[in-house]
Design a protein around this motif. Structure first.
Motif, short mmCIF file in Angstrom:
data_model
loop_
_atom_site.label_atom_id
_atom_site.label_comp_id
_atom_site.label_asym_id
_atom_site.label_seq_id
_atom_site.Cartn_x
_atom_site.Cartn_y
_atom_site.Cartn_z
N VAL A 111 0.83 -1.21 0.00
CA VAL A 111 0.00 0.00 0.00
C VAL A 111 0.86 1.25 0.00
O VAL A 111 0.61 2.22 -0.75
N MET A 112 1.90 1.29 0.81
CA MET A 112 2.79 2.45 0.87
C MET A 112 3.53 2.65 -0.45
O MET A 112 3.77 3.78 -0.87
N LEU A 113 3.86 1.54 -1.11
CA LEU A 113 4.55 1.66 -2.40
C LEU A 113 3.63 2.25 -3.45
O LEU A 113 4.06 3.04 -4.30
N LYS A 114 2.34 1.88 -3.41
CA LYS A 114 1.39 2.42 -4.38
C LYS A 114 1.07 3.88 -4.09
O LYS A 114 0.91 4.69 -5.00
N CYS A 122 -0.10 7.82 3.45
CA CYS A 122 1.10 7.04 3.77
C CYS A 122 1.76 7.58 5.04
O CYS A 122 2.22 6.82 5.89
N THR A 123 1.79 8.91 5.17
CA THR A 123 2.37 9.50 6.38
C THR A 123 1.56 9.14 7.61
O THR A 123 2.12 8.86 8.68
N GLN A 124 0.25 9.11 7.50
CA GLN A 124 -0.59 8.74 8.63
C GLN A 124 -0.38 7.29 9.04
O GLN A 124 -0.34 6.97 10.23
#
Length: 433
Positions: A111-114, A122-124
């Motif tokens: 998910v973070m990569l997408k 992503c920061t959250q």
């Protein structure tokens, strides 16, 4: 199942069961019960049980907390004081870390990569635990600043200056590291958005009920075969260890035994680190089928081959040597190793030895089984099977010092059912002729 958080070094099935145990223990603690490790069935269980059946997760505030307006203090951090005041620096009560299994970590990474490193979502996701700890710290230290939080949470990012004031030995003379001073970094952004909320009033980072339901759904939605596939790496590890332990007595006679074990162990470790959760589903899909094929092609064939060689060595040892002490000698091990390598080998005591007689019996039994002959036809005695190749060698040697003497000559005839060859080596004395 081992206690504690899911261990990524174990198979996914073991991690799921560990997660289920963690969920049950968290639920028990929230309901006012004892952890699993503190439970007992003896007479001390009633004495160890808590008398307070309140649903509160933490203790009430002390008098100092009520006067300062702080909540959720655990204890003082040594003799350290806040940077901007003379108030003590308190360690806050924080939420427990969030356990995750291997497939959950892979899903988060995907998910973070997408989303990309600069997205707000992503920061959250990355700073959820950090935000909870900052809010707990602000609740326990109302006058605290980001520098105070760093001194407790990440001491390496607090660089103390040279001591200039001996009357202030509390480590307040210093500055943040370079990465903490970058404008708009995550730490500063999260600190500015954090509110003073004690841990018991925060939203739970780990929902034990939901995570337990996920584990139960994971187990219920898979067949027995898919559950067995989750233990594939563990089963092959156990297989290699079992094969090593059982084949140890034959280590000296099996060709390249140590190299085979090392290669199988390395292949097993390499395959066990590959992802088994890729593909269309956590327990099925092309990724998992490919991993299973790799196990069969790269590891299973070598294990079967080594097991077959070890069995052959045990069979030869039992058939050729009557007494146990005979098979442990150096000549016996050399003979077994030569037979297993399919090379020509010499009998320790020649053709008239007891081992030669037992070999004759083995050849006779093999010949009888191949030709399907009866016991009456072979009653006359044991005989070797028909040779597949015959060799006749003629050698002539002489003294080359005396004049007129012959020189070494060599001639070999090789006879096979469909082939006939002659090999010769002839020399001539060029000194006297």
């Amino acid at each position: 199942v081992a206690s504690g958080f899911p261990d990524s070094r174990t198979c996914l099935l073991h991690q799921k069961l560990q997660m289920l145990n963690v969920c049950m223990e968290r639920r028990t603690l929230r309901d006012g019960g004892l952890p699993f490790a503190m439970r007992s069935t003896g007479p001390t269980a009633a004495a160890a049980a808590p008398t307070d059946q309140s649903d509160e997760e933490f203790f009430d505030c002390s008098d100092d907390e009520q006067e300062s307006g702080a909540t959720g203090r655990l204890s003082r951090l040594g003799n350290m004081l806040l940077v901007s005041s003379d108030e003590p620096l308190y360690i806050p009560v924080t939420q427990e870390p969030v356990p995750k299994t291997e497939d959950q970590l892979e899903d988060d990474a995907e998910v973070m990569l997408k989303l990309g490193p600069g997205s707000e979502l992503c920061t959250q996701m990355m700073s959820a635990s950090l935000l909870s700890d900052m809010e707990s710290f602000k609740a326990a230290n109302p006058a605290g600043q980001l520098e105070d939080f760093i001194r407790w949470y990440s001491p390496r990012d607090w660089i103390e200056d040279e001591p200039v004031d001996e009357q202030d030995p509390f480590g307040r003379k210093g500055h943040l590291s370079a990465r903490m001073l970058i404008p708009g970094n995550t730490w500063q952004t999260v600190w500015e958005g954090a509110r003073a909320i004690p841990a018991r009033r925060q939203k739970r980072l780990f929902d034990d009920t939901r995570e337990a339901e996920k584990v139960l759904h994971f187990l219920e939605s898979r067949t027995i075969g898919q559950i067995a596939q989750l233990t594939m790496a563990t089963l092959f590890h156990v297989g290699v260890l079992t094969l090593t332990a059982n084949a140890t007595p034959e280590r000296a006679v099996v060709p390249a035994f140590d190299e085979l074990i090392d290669r199988m162990t390395a292949a097993c470790c390499r395959l066990s680190r590959e992802s088994w959760t890729s593909g269309s589903g956590a327990a099925s899909g092309p990724g998992r089928a490919n991993s299973q094929t790799k196990y069969e092609q790269q590891l299973l064939a070598e294990m079967m081959q080594l097991e077959c060689i070890v069995t052959q060595a045990r069979s030869l040892r039992r058939k050729l040597f009557a007494a146990p002490g005979e098979s442990s000698s150096v000549d016996a091990e050399k003979l077994l190793q030569g037979l297993l390598q399919s090379h020509e080998t010499d009998l320790p005591e020649g053709a008239s030895s007891a081992i030669a007689g037992r070999l004759m019996v083995l050849f006779a039994e093999a010949k009888r089984a191949a030709n399907e002959q009866s016991d009456q036809q072979t009653k006359g005695g044991n005989s070797l099977p028909d040779p597949i190749e015959k060799q006749f060698t003629l050698r002539l040697s002489g003294n080359t010092v005396s004049k007129g003497a012959g020189t070494p000559q060599f001639l070999r005839a090789i006879l096979m059912p469909q082939e006939f060859r002659l090999c010769g080596a002839f020399s001539r004395n060029t000194t006297f002729y």
